[in-house]
Scaffold this motif. Structure first.
Motif, short mmCIF file in Angstrom:
data_model
loop_
_atom_site.label_atom_id
_atom_site.label_comp_id
_atom_site.label_asym_id
_atom_site.label_seq_id
_atom_site.Cartn_x
_atom_site.Cartn_y
_atom_site.Cartn_z
N ALA A 37 0.74 -1.29 0.19
CA ALA A 37 0.10 -0.10 -0.01
C ALA A 37 1.08 1.26 -0.10
CB ALA A 37 -1.14 -0.06 1.23
N ASP A 40 2.43 1.35 -3.65
CA ASP A 40 1.60 1.31 -4.83
C ASP A 40 1.61 2.68 -5.54
OD1 ASP A 40 -0.24 1.17 -6.57
OD2 ASP A 40 -1.85 0.15 -5.18
N ARG A 42 -0.04 3.79 -8.32
CA ARG A 42 -1.10 3.76 -9.13
C ARG A 42 -1.85 5.07 -8.75
NH1 ARG A 42 -4.41 -1.85 -8.84
NH2 ARG A 42 -4.05 -1.15 -6.58
N GLU A 43 -2.29 5.46 -7.54
CA GLU A 43 -2.84 6.60 -7.24
C GLU A 43 -2.04 7.84 -7.72
OE1 GLU A 43 -2.82 4.02 -5.32
OE2 GLU A 43 -4.70 3.73 -4.41
N GLU A 197 -4.00 -4.63 -12.00
CA GLU A 197 -4.60 -5.23 -10.94
C GLU A 197 -3.73 -6.12 -10.20
OE1 GLU A 197 -6.95 -8.65 -10.61
OE2 GLU A 197 -5.82 -8.89 -12.27
N TYR A 202 -7.10 -4.39 -5.32
CA TYR A 202 -8.27 -3.31 -5.91
C TYR A 202 -7.89 -2.70 -7.07
CZ TYR A 202 -6.54 0.32 -3.74
OH TYR A 202 -5.54 1.49 -3.25
N ASP A 204 -7.71 0.93 -8.29
CA ASP A 204 -7.71 1.76 -7.87
C ASP A 204 -8.64 2.90 -8.70
OD1 ASP A 204 -5.61 3.85 -9.67
OD2 ASP A 204 -5.41 1.54 -9.74
N ASP A 205 -9.07 4.10 -7.72
CA ASP A 205 -10.06 4.95 -8.18
C ASP A 205 -9.65 5.76 -9.47
OD1 ASP A 205 -11.98 4.22 -6.62
OD2 ASP A 205 -11.86 5.90 -5.04
N GLN A 207 -7.61 4.98 -11.66
CA GLN A 207 -7.57 3.78 -12.92
C GLN A 207 -9.26 3.62 -13.32
OE1 GLN A 207 -6.27 -0.73 -14.09
NE2 GLN A 207 -5.58 0.09 -12.31
#
Length: 570
Positions: A37, A40, A42-43, A197, A202, A204-205, A207
């Motif tokens: 986390a 990550d 991605r956000e 993924e 999950y 992410d928002d 994405q």
């Protein structure tokens, strides 16, 4: 050509059972799980450009290539890259033109992601296969989806290579993406969606927001190719929740548009397999360079999504049948028996570790045998330590799942049985050792003699015992990956070449390579776009199965649906 001339250092295949590599990869995996986390990114990618892309092809048709699990040993990786880079590929009497788009489906480097790894195992070989943009025809575009090995550094090296620069390229392939996921509009009402993924995370928002915007351009006449980092439809047979994220994406992002997902494609499992159902094709194609993985353990039928999933709003479950696999089940079983020969050859460090453990255990047993009563012998500190080490190591090697799994018992039973077998081998070795005069020599004579004479012999025997364990365990679907990873089979590679015709027909050509090339000839004076290295003997490719049509001609869309916002409007 030497590394200074090539600009990279060709690498040997990864020795997956090397002790330090096992420890390093295990620690990185643990850190990724514990601190994923925090790593990550991605956000954070929400700050990068969020455009989707267009690949209109030529005269309304487009050729696409798909490859995954590629950045391992040079010979296997470059063999596939060489074929992908050819202007035309002669396969079973067909001339298939090079893909105008190259899709990399995950695990672009092994064993872990870093700058040097990508340079030497991925970028270097692909640049050598297509050094410059083709002198004839359009320049091909490359899109890459990260796999779990790309994720071990939190996508740092991946984004630097594939998504950072506007003028990015790998040899003659140009890169366009800005994130680890992407959407591409293809000709004739086809779209490509690639979702990130990884690790069962999950979606992410940022994405989801990116794909929601791209999906606004979809309608009931559109067809979709969906790329995922892992064939969760196969893994869900053992772990029902594995498919949940993909199913959620299809239900919430794609299904409301009326568009149909006609093809799911992934790598991660290092073989080729195709499952066919009433609505779509499910393809695993992870033959880009990494060691071959068994196919004879694949289920003949899948239920997707699995009925055991706890997701209350899951899509309707459908049945899919295994249509084709490469290599065949019979070939895969025969390859399993090669573990006795290849395990010690491919993994000398692993054999050395076993020899050290067995030798120390034998010396502890021999020392305990010279002590007083039987209780004192059994509970001498060195002997207890070595026995515990063996049992813990063999049980962990069997990778027992959590206690909530309904099939965790067999991992424990096989792991314990393997441990007792290794201890029995140590007892037999101790008995033989005590029959020899070496044990009575003045110290350190016994230790030196054991290291020189006993160690190599017992290392070979212990390795063969591990091979026997892996073969038996695989029959119970335990340690199947280790059975093949330990052999490091480089042959039986595969990739996809797909064609979207001007009428919207999507045809897939699954291409196999039975034997890779291991002898290369330098060609430094060829045209700028020709490979730097050519195979000494012709590299032969063939169709794994006959070309199959995923979907036929596109239906004529209503005139109002032709007006769509362009990529820049996102």
């Amino acid at each position: 050509m030497e590394p200074p001339q090539l600009g990279f250092t060709p690498q040997r295949p990864v020795g997956w059972l090397a002790p330090l590599l096992l420890l390093n990869t295990g620690l990185r995996t643990l850190l990724a799980i514990l601190f994923g986390a925090y790593l990550d990114k991605r956000e954070l990618q929400n700050a990068l450009a969020g455009d989707w892309f267009q690949q209109p092809g030529t005269d309304g048709e487009l050729w696409l290539d798909y490859v995954a699990d590629l950045g391992d040993g040079f010979h296997a990786t470059y063999s596939v890259a060489y074929l992908l880079a050819q202007p035309h590929l002669e396969v079973d009497g067909r001339a298939l033109p090079r893909g105008q788009v190259l899709l990399m489906g995950g695990d672009q480097v092994y064993p872990v992601a870093d700058g040097d790894g990508y340079e030497n195992r991925t970028k270097g070989p692909y640049r050598a296969a297509l050094p410059e943009a083709p002198t004839a025809g359009p320049r091909p575009t490359l899109f890459a989806l990260p796999g779990n090995h790309d994720w071990y550094d939190g996508l740092t090296a991946f984004l630097r290579l594939f998504a950072r620069r506007k003028d990015g390229h790998i040899g003659g392939w140009r890169t366009q993406q800005r994130r680890s996921y992407f959407a591409v509009e293809l000709p004739a009402t086809w779209w490509l969606f690639a979702i990130d993924e990884q690790f069962g995370a999950y979606i992410d928002d940022p994405q989801l927001l990116y794909f929601e915007k791209a999906a606004r351009n979809l309608g009931p006449d559109d067809r979709i190719i969906l790329m995922t980092p892992s064939p969760t439809w196969v893994k869900a047979a053992k772990k029902p929740e594995a498919y949940d994220a993909v199913d959620y994406f299809i239900r919430t992002i794609l299904a409301p548009t009326g568009a149909q997902v006609r093809l799911l494609v992934s790598g991660d499992l290092h073989h080729y397999a195709r499952y066919t159902g009433e609505d779509r094709e499910l393809i695993t194609c992870g033959g880009g360079g990494a060691y071959l993985l068994a196919t004879h353990q694949l289920p003949e039928k899948l239920t997707v999504p699995p009925k055991e999933t706890l997701t209350r709003s899951a899509s309707r479950s459908r049945e899919y049948s295994l249509t084709t696999r490469f290599p065949s089940a019979a070939q895969s079983r025969r390859m399993s028996w090669g573990v006795f020969r290849k395990l010690p050859v491919r993994n000398p460090g692993f054999a050395t570790m076993l020899g050290i453990v067995q030798t120390l255990t034998m010396l502890a047993m021999a020392g305990a045998a010279g002590q007083g009563d039987i209780i004192q012998r059994l509970f001498s500190i060195p002997l207890v330590f070595m026995l515990v080490l063996i049992m813990v190591g063999t049980v962990l090697f069997a990778q027992p799942p959590g206690p909530t799994s309904d099939k965790h018992a067999r991992h424990w039973i096989l792991g314990l049985a393997h441990g007792f077998a290794q201890i029995a081998l140590a007892m037999a070795g101790t008995w033989v050792w005590l029959m020899l005069p070496f044990h009575g020599w003045v110290w350190p004579g016994p230790l030196a003699t054991a290291a020189v004479l006993y160690g190599p012999v017992i290392a070979f025997l212990a390795t063969q015992l591990v091979a026997l364990y892996l073969l038996i365990a695989s029959m119970f679907d335990v340690n199947v990956n280790e059975l093949f990873a330990g052999q490091g089979i480089e042959d039986a590679k595969s990739f996809l070449r797909m064609h979207i015709a001007s009428d919207g027909t999507l045809t897939v050509y699954a291409i196999g390579i039975d034997t890779i090339c291991r002898q290369w000839v330098a060609d430094p004076h060829g045209p700028p776009d020709s490979p730097w290295l050519r195979p000494e003997e012709p590299l032969k490719a063939h169709l794994i199965e006959g070309p199959f049509v995923v979907d036929g001609p596109a239906e004529q869309a209503p005139a109002t649906s032709a007006i769509r916002p362009g990529p820049a409007e996102l």
